[in-house]
Motif scaffolding. Structure first.
Motif, PDB file in Angstrom:
ATOM      1  N   GLN A  54       0.816  -1.191   0.000  1.00  0.00           N
ATOM      2  CA  GLN A  54       0.000   0.000   0.000  1.00  0.00           C
ATOM      3  C   GLN A  54       0.856   1.250   0.000  1.00  0.00           C
ATOM      4  O   GLN A  54       2.077   1.185   0.109  1.00  0.00           O
ATOM      5  CB  GLN A  54      -0.929   0.023   1.221  1.00  0.00           C
ATOM      6  CG  GLN A  54      -2.357  -0.357   0.885  1.00  0.00           C
ATOM      7  CD  GLN A  54      -3.047   0.670  -0.015  1.00  0.00           C
ATOM      8  OE1 GLN A  54      -2.498   1.728  -0.285  1.00  0.00           O
ATOM      9  NE2 GLN A  54      -4.237   0.343  -0.479  1.00  0.00           N
ATOM     10  N   VAL A  55       0.216   2.388  -0.103  1.00  0.00           N
ATOM     11  CA  VAL A  55       0.920   3.665  -0.175  1.00  0.00           C
ATOM     12  C   VAL A  55       1.021   4.273   1.217  1.00  0.00           C
ATOM     13  O   VAL A  55       0.029   4.309   1.951  1.00  0.00           O
ATOM     14  CB  VAL A  55       0.182   4.619  -1.127  1.00  0.00           C
ATOM     15  CG1 VAL A  55       0.853   5.977  -1.130  1.00  0.00           C
ATOM     16  CG2 VAL A  55       0.153   4.019  -2.532  1.00  0.00           C
ATOM     17  N   GLN A  56       2.196   4.748   1.557  1.00  0.00           N
ATOM     18  CA  GLN A  56       2.391   5.453   2.824  1.00  0.00           C
ATOM     19  C   GLN A  56       2.548   6.934   2.562  1.00  0.00           C
ATOM     20  O   GLN A  56       3.244   7.337   1.617  1.00  0.00           O
ATOM     21  CB  GLN A  56       3.635   4.921   3.538  1.00  0.00           C
ATOM     22  CG  GLN A  56       3.446   3.547   4.173  1.00  0.00           C
ATOM     23  CD  GLN A  56       4.611   3.170   5.062  1.00  0.00           C
ATOM     24  OE1 GLN A  56       5.755   3.522   4.786  1.00  0.00           O
ATOM     25  NE2 GLN A  56       4.318   2.459   6.133  1.00  0.00           N
ATOM     26  N   LEU A  57       1.914   7.737   3.419  1.00  0.00           N
ATOM     27  CA  LEU A  57       2.030   9.187   3.333  1.00  0.00           C
ATOM     28  C   LEU A  57       2.830   9.674   4.523  1.00  0.00           C
ATOM     29  O   LEU A  57       2.548   9.296   5.667  1.00  0.00           O
ATOM     30  CB  LEU A  57       0.652   9.838   3.328  1.00  0.00           C
ATOM     31  CG  LEU A  57      -0.296   9.409   2.217  1.00  0.00           C
ATOM     32  CD1 LEU A  57      -1.592  10.216   2.286  1.00  0.00           C
ATOM     33  CD2 LEU A  57       0.351   9.552   0.855  1.00  0.00           C
ATOM     34  N   LEU A  58       3.796  10.527   4.257  1.00  0.00           N
ATOM     35  CA  LEU A  58       4.669  11.057   5.302  1.00  0.00           C
ATOM     36  C   LEU A  58       4.380  12.547   5.469  1.00  0.00           C
ATOM     37  O   LEU A  58       4.603  13.324   4.540  1.00  0.00           O
ATOM     38  CB  LEU A  58       6.130  10.827   4.925  1.00  0.00           C
ATOM     39  CG  LEU A  58       6.493   9.363   4.619  1.00  0.00           C
ATOM     40  CD1 LEU A  58       7.935   9.267   4.141  1.00  0.00           C
ATOM     41  CD2 LEU A  58       6.261   8.487   5.835  1.00  0.00           C
ATOM     42  N   GLU A  59       3.890  12.908   6.652  1.00  0.00           N
ATOM     43  CA  GLU A  59       3.525  14.288   6.927  1.00  0.00           C
ATOM     44  C   GLU A  59       4.595  14.959   7.778  1.00  0.00           C
ATOM     45  O   GLU A  59       5.247  14.311   8.602  1.00  0.00           O
ATOM     46  CB  GLU A  59       2.193  14.347   7.667  1.00  0.00           C
ATOM     47  CG  GLU A  59       1.025  13.785   6.888  1.00  0.00           C
ATOM     48  CD  GLU A  59      -0.239  13.760   7.704  1.00  0.00           C
ATOM     49  OE1 GLU A  59      -1.267  13.306   7.194  1.00  0.00           O
ATOM     50  OE2 GLU A  59      -0.204  14.204   8.870  1.00  0.00           O
ATOM     51  N   SER A  60       4.715  16.263   7.610  1.00  0.00           N
ATOM     52  CA  SER A  60       5.640  17.027   8.430  1.00  0.00           C
ATOM     53  C   SER A  60       5.187  18.478   8.488  1.00  0.00           C
ATOM     54  O   SER A  60       4.351  18.904   7.673  1.00  0.00           O
ATOM     55  CB  SER A  60       7.061  16.956   7.859  1.00  0.00           C
ATOM     56  OG  SER A  60       7.099  17.491   6.552  1.00  0.00           O
ATOM     57  N   GLY A  61       5.716  19.212   9.450  1.00  0.00           N
ATOM     58  CA  GLY A  61       5.510  20.643   9.470  1.00  0.00           C
ATOM     59  C   GLY A  61       4.633  21.190  10.571  1.00  0.00           C
ATOM     60  O   GLY A  61       4.477  22.402  10.681  1.00  0.00           O
ATOM     61  N   GLY A  62       4.030  20.349  11.377  1.00  0.00           N
ATOM     62  CA  GLY A  62       3.205  20.870  12.457  1.00  0.00           C
ATOM     63  C   GLY A  62       4.035  21.490  13.562  1.00  0.00           C
ATOM     64  O   GLY A  62       5.262  21.463  13.524  1.00  0.00           O
ATOM     65  N   CYS A  74      -3.442  14.453   5.971  1.00  0.00           N
ATOM     66  CA  CYS A  74      -3.349  14.458   4.519  1.00  0.00           C
ATOM     67  C   CYS A  74      -4.091  13.228   3.981  1.00  0.00           C
ATOM     68  O   CYS A  74      -4.058  12.157   4.594  1.00  0.00           O
ATOM     69  CB  CYS A  74      -1.870  14.403   4.138  1.00  0.00           C
ATOM     70  SG  CYS A  74      -1.536  14.110   2.423  1.00  0.00           S
ATOM     71  N   ASN A  75      -4.752  13.394   2.846  1.00  0.00           N
ATOM     72  CA  ASN A  75      -5.390  12.274   2.160  1.00  0.00           C
ATOM     73  C   ASN A  75      -5.076  12.337   0.675  1.00  0.00           C
ATOM     74  O   ASN A  75      -5.127  13.410   0.077  1.00  0.00           O
ATOM     75  CB  ASN A  75      -6.898  12.309   2.366  1.00  0.00           C
ATOM     76  CG  ASN A  75      -7.620  11.232   1.565  1.00  0.00           C
ATOM     77  OD1 ASN A  75      -8.109  11.493   0.471  1.00  0.00           O
ATOM     78  ND2 ASN A  75      -7.660  10.037   2.100  1.00  0.00           N
ATOM     79  N   MET A  76      -4.730  11.198   0.114  1.00  0.00           N
ATOM     80  CA  MET A  76      -4.487  11.116  -1.325  1.00  0.00           C
ATOM     81  C   MET A  76      -5.239   9.940  -1.911  1.00  0.00           C
ATOM     82  O   MET A  76      -5.312   8.863  -1.296  1.00  0.00           O
ATOM     83  CB  MET A  76      -2.990  10.948  -1.619  1.00  0.00           C
ATOM     84  CG  MET A  76      -2.126  12.125  -1.233  1.00  0.00           C
ATOM     85  SD  MET A  76      -0.444  11.939  -1.900  1.00  0.00           S
ATOM     86  CE  MET A  76       0.376  13.321  -1.130  1.00  0.00           C
ATOM     87  N   LYS A  77      -5.787  10.167  -3.097  1.00  0.00           N
ATOM     88  CA  LYS A  77      -6.473   9.110  -3.843  1.00  0.00           C
ATOM     89  C   LYS A  77      -5.866   9.025  -5.234  1.00  0.00           C
ATOM     90  O   LYS A  77      -5.518  10.050  -5.829  1.00  0.00           O
ATOM     91  CB  LYS A  77      -7.964   9.422  -3.985  1.00  0.00           C
ATOM     92  CG  LYS A  77      -8.738   9.500  -2.676  1.00  0.00           C
ATOM     93  CD  LYS A  77     -10.195   9.804  -2.951  1.00  0.00           C
ATOM     94  CE  LYS A  77     -11.026   9.821  -1.683  1.00  0.00           C
ATOM     95  NZ  LYS A  77     -10.649  10.915  -0.774  1.00  0.00           N
ATOM     96  N   ARG A 105      -5.346   0.941  -7.406  1.00  0.00           N
ATOM     97  CA  ARG A 105      -5.983   2.098  -6.773  1.00  0.00           C
ATOM     98  C   ARG A 105      -5.600   2.202  -5.293  1.00  0.00           C
ATOM     99  O   ARG A 105      -5.366   1.181  -4.632  1.00  0.00           O
ATOM    100  CB  ARG A 105      -7.504   2.012  -6.877  1.00  0.00           C
ATOM    101  CG  ARG A 105      -8.035   2.303  -8.272  1.00  0.00           C
ATOM    102  CD  ARG A 105      -9.548   2.182  -8.323  1.00  0.00           C
ATOM    103  NE  ARG A 105     -10.076   2.501  -9.639  1.00  0.00           N
ATOM    104  CZ  ARG A 105     -10.707   3.615  -9.948  1.00  0.00           C
ATOM    105  NH1 ARG A 105     -10.905   4.523  -9.022  1.00  0.00           N
ATOM    106  NH2 ARG A 105     -11.155   3.836 -11.168  1.00  0.00           N
ATOM    107  N   PHE A 106      -5.556   3.438  -4.797  1.00  0.00           N
ATOM    108  CA  PHE A 106      -5.336   3.632  -3.379  1.00  0.00           C
ATOM    109  C   PHE A 106      -6.124   4.843  -2.877  1.00  0.00           C
ATOM    110  O   PHE A 106      -6.476   5.740  -3.643  1.00  0.00           O
ATOM    111  CB  PHE A 106      -3.845   3.812  -3.047  1.00  0.00           C
ATOM    112  CG  PHE A 106      -3.255   5.116  -3.512  1.00  0.00           C
ATOM    113  CD1 PHE A 106      -2.761   5.254  -4.798  1.00  0.00           C
ATOM    114  CD2 PHE A 106      -3.190   6.211  -2.658  1.00  0.00           C
ATOM    115  CE1 PHE A 106      -2.211   6.450  -5.233  1.00  0.00           C
ATOM    116  CE2 PHE A 106      -2.640   7.414  -3.075  1.00  0.00           C
ATOM    117  CZ  PHE A 106      -2.154   7.530  -4.365  1.00  0.00           C
TER     118      PHE A 106
END
Length: 123
Positions: free
Chosen positions: A1-9, A95-98, A109-110
């Protein structure tokens, strides 16, 4: 699956700025939609801003003129520039990505969420 990496808070005073970044790990993507959501303490998660090739960029009324959403295809990312922050902007941002990613054999699809990043606006 796809991993999302968030930063900046982080913690910022009212009127200050933060930039949130969310990048998809991997190389081959086709994005249908990329978005940021906000979940205030004790409340439901709500859409802040969204971007896609079909509808362009849209913002919830509360952040219009203060937040700017941008997509960076070279980084497979979506960034949220937040200016003039207010106490009501406090909460966790997701964050959400499709879209589709190439898994080595076919396009799959993801619909994936990031882990969330905390934003606190306080003096």
């Amino acid at each position: 699956q796809v991993q999302l990496l968030e930063s900046g808070g982080g913690l910022v005073q009212p009127g200050g700025s933060l930039r949130l970044s969310c990048a998809a790990a991997g190389r081959s993507f086709m994005f249908y939609n990329r978005a940021w959501f906000h979940q205030a303490p004790g409340k439901q998660r709500e859409l802040v801003a969204t971007i896609s090739d079909t509808i362009g960029t849209r913002y919830t009324d509360a952040v219009k003129g203060r937040f700017t959403l941008s997509a960076d295809d070279a980084r497979n990312a979506v960034d949220l520039q937040m200016n003039d922050l207010k106490s009501e902007d406090t909460g966790v941002y997701y964050c959400n990505m499709k879209g589709q990613f190439y898994n080595g054999r076919y396009w799959e699809r993801f619909d994936t969420w990031g882990q969330g990043t905390q934003v606190t606006v306080s003096s």
